[in-house]
Design an enzyme around this catalytic site. Structure first.
Site, short mmCIF file in Angstrom:
data_model
loop_
_atom_site.label_atom_id
_atom_site.label_comp_id
_atom_site.label_asym_id
_atom_site.label_seq_id
_atom_site.Cartn_x
_atom_site.Cartn_y
_atom_site.Cartn_z
N THR A 1 69.78 8.68 -6.90
CA THR A 1 69.44 9.42 -8.13
C THR A 1 70.58 9.38 -9.13
OG1 THR A 1 67.99 10.88 -6.88
CG2 THR A 1 68.71 11.66 -9.03
N TYR B 1 61.50 9.41 -11.86
CA TYR B 1 62.55 8.47 -12.25
C TYR B 1 62.62 7.35 -11.24
CZ TYR B 1 65.16 10.86 -8.59
OH TYR B 1 65.55 11.39 -7.39
N SER C 1 68.00 6.41 -1.54
CA SER C 1 68.55 6.56 -0.19
C SER C 1 67.48 6.78 0.87
CB SER C 1 69.57 7.70 -0.15
OG SER C 1 68.97 8.96 -0.29
N THR D 1 70.90 11.63 -2.41
CA THR D 1 71.08 12.85 -1.61
C THR D 1 70.20 12.89 -0.37
OG1 THR D 1 69.43 14.02 -2.96
CG2 THR D 1 71.76 14.25 -3.59
N ASP D 2 69.07 12.16 -0.37
CA ASP D 2 68.11 12.29 0.73
C ASP D 2 68.74 11.97 2.09
OD1 ASP D 2 66.15 13.08 -0.97
OD2 ASP D 2 64.97 11.23 -0.87
N LYS E 1 71.33 18.66 3.58
CA LYS E 1 70.52 18.95 2.39
C LYS E 1 69.56 20.08 2.71
CE LYS E 1 67.81 16.74 -1.26
NZ LYS E 1 67.30 15.47 -1.82
N GLU F 1 67.31 28.44 28.28
CA GLU F 1 65.85 28.34 28.28
C GLU F 1 65.35 27.04 28.90
OE1 GLU F 1 63.44 30.25 25.15
OE2 GLU F 1 65.28 30.23 23.95
#
Length: 350
Positions: free
Chosen positions: A33, A46, A79, A112-113, A185, A307
C-alpha cells in the site's frame, strides 16, 4: 588584537574541518500500500505496488538530510501475494547488502497484510547486526493524509541509529518501533493497526527523535541457528487450520493429504480444538507430522499440557507466537530435520 586572532583561527578551523558523512541506508522495495495508487482521490480502492522505490524516496525530500540513500526494487506486489520465492530472494539480498562495508542500515518497504510474517522470517535468517527495518502504510501514496511518507522517514532515521544495531529486525509505523517477533496487525484499516500485545514496543519516534526501550530477549539474526542454503528454492509445506465451533477433522486430513509436513492449529482460547480435531491431529503427529497448538485470540501464551496433554499427543505448544509466525518457525525447523522436542525448544528461544 588577540580577540581578532582567535576569531580568525576559529574561522579557519571551521572551514578546514570536513562535514561528517551521513550513514548510507539502502531501501529495498517490495510494493504494498505504501506504493499504492488510487484511481481517483475519492476512490477507497487502490492498486498496490504502483510506484517504484525512487518514487517513494522522491516523495520525501527530507530524507536527504538524514542519510545517503540508494534504492533497489526486489518485488512490486501487494503483500497478500508475498510468497516463499520472494522471501528467499529478499533474505539473500538483505544479507548481500548488509555485508557491504559502506552500508550502515537497510529499510524494506512492504504491505501491512503480511509485514509481520516477512519481518519474523528475516529476523530468523538474516545474518547481520546492522539495522534492518520494515515499514509500510495503511493509506496509499495518493490518498489524503497518507501515512507512508512519515513511516518511511522514521524508518530511515531508525536505520541510522547506533541504538538499533544488534536488536534484530525492527518494524516502524505510526510513530512506533516494534520487534519482529512481537508485532501483529490488529485492524483492517486504522493507521494504528500494528501492535505488540505481549511484550510491548521496542521504542517510539517523534519525527526524527527516536527513543529505544529494552532489547528483546529472543534469539535473532546473528544468534539464530537458521540459515538459507545457497541451493534452497522453496520452504517446507506447513499449513494453518482455524479452529471453530463444531470443528471437524476434514481440514486437518486435507492438509496432510496435500503434503503438509507440519500443521499449526489456530486454536480457540489457549490453543484448544474440538475432540474430533484433536484426535485427528494426534493421529497425524504419531505419523511424523509436526502439530503445533497456537491461538487465534491475538495475545497470550499457549503453554504445554494445559487442557491438552501435549506430551501424550506429541504436540508442540506455540508459547507467544501467533499462528502465522509459528508456521514460519516450523518451516525453518523442518529444514534442519528437527524433531518435536527440538521444535518445542525453538519456541522457547525464538
Amino acid at each position: 588584537m588577540i580577540r581578532l586572532q582567535n576569531i580568525l583561527l576559529l574561522t579557519l578551523l571551521c572551514v578546514s574541518v570536513p562535514a561528517l558523512a551521513k550513514e548510507h541506508v539502502v531501501i529495498l522495495a517490495t510494493g504494498g500500500t505504501i506504493a499504492g495508487k488510487q484511481a481517483s482521490k475519492n476512490d477507497p480502492g487502490y492498486k498496490a505496488g504502483s510506484f517504484k522505490v525512487q518514487d517513494l524516496v522522491d516523495a520525501v525530500p527530507e530524507l536527504k538530510e538524514v542519510a545517503e540513500l540508494s534504492g533497489q526494487q526486489v518485488a512490486n506486489i501487494g503483500s497478500q501475494d508475498m510468497n516463499n520465492e520472494v522471501w528467499l530472494k529478499l533474505a539473500r539480498r538483505v544479507n548481500e547488502v548488509a555485508s557491504q562495508p559502506d552500508v550502515d542500515g537497510i529499510v524494506i518497504t512492504h504491505g501491512t497484510d503480511t509485514l509481520e510474517e516477512t519481518a519474523y522470517f528475516l529476523n530468523l535468517v538474516v545474518d547481520t547486526k546492522k539495522p534492518v527495518v520494515l515499514t509500510a502504510s495503511m493509506r496509499p501514496a495518493t490518498s489524503i493524509s497518507a501515512d507512508g511518507p512519515m513511516n518511511l522517514y522514521q524508518s530511515v532515521v531508525v536505520a541510522t541509529r547506533p541504538e538499533a544495531v544488534g536488536r534484530g529486525v525492527l518494524c516502524v509505523l505510526n510513530d512506533e518501533i516494534h520487534y519482529a517477533a512481537e508485532i501483529t496487525k490488529t485492524h483492517t484499516v486504522n493507521p494504528g493497526t500494528m501492535q505488540s500485545p505481549n511484550r510491548g514496543l521496542a521504542g517510539k519516534c517523534d519525527a526524527e527523535v527516536c527513543t529505544f526501550f529494552s532489547p528483546t530477549i529472543r534469539r535473532h539474526t546473528t544468534d539464530s541457528e537458521f540459515k538459507i542454503p545457497a541451493d534452497l528454492d522453496d520452504l517446507p509445506a506447513v499449513e494453518i487450520v482455524y479452529a471453530h465451533v463444531d470443528m471437524k477433522r476434514n481440514m486437518i486430513d486435507a492438509a496432510v493429504k496435500s503434503g503438509a509436513k507440519g500443521i499449526v492449529i489456530a486454536g480457540v482460547g489457549d490453543g484448544n480444538m474440538s475432540q474430533e480435531a484433536l484426535e485427528a491431529a494426534a493421529e497425524h503427529a504419531k505419523n511424523g507430522v509436526i502439530i503445533v497448538r497456537s491461538s487465534h485470540v491475538g495475545a497470550g501464551i499457549v503453554k504445554r499440557n494445559v487442557e491438552v496433554n501435549d506430551d501424550e499427543n506429541g504436540f508442540v505448544a506455540s508459547r507467544e507466537l501467533n499462528p502465522q509466525k509459528a508456521r514460519i518457525l516450523v518451516q525453518l525447523a523442518l529444514l534442519q530435520d528437527a524433531d518435536v522436542d527440538d521444535i518445542q525448544e525453538m519456541f522457547l528461544k525464538y
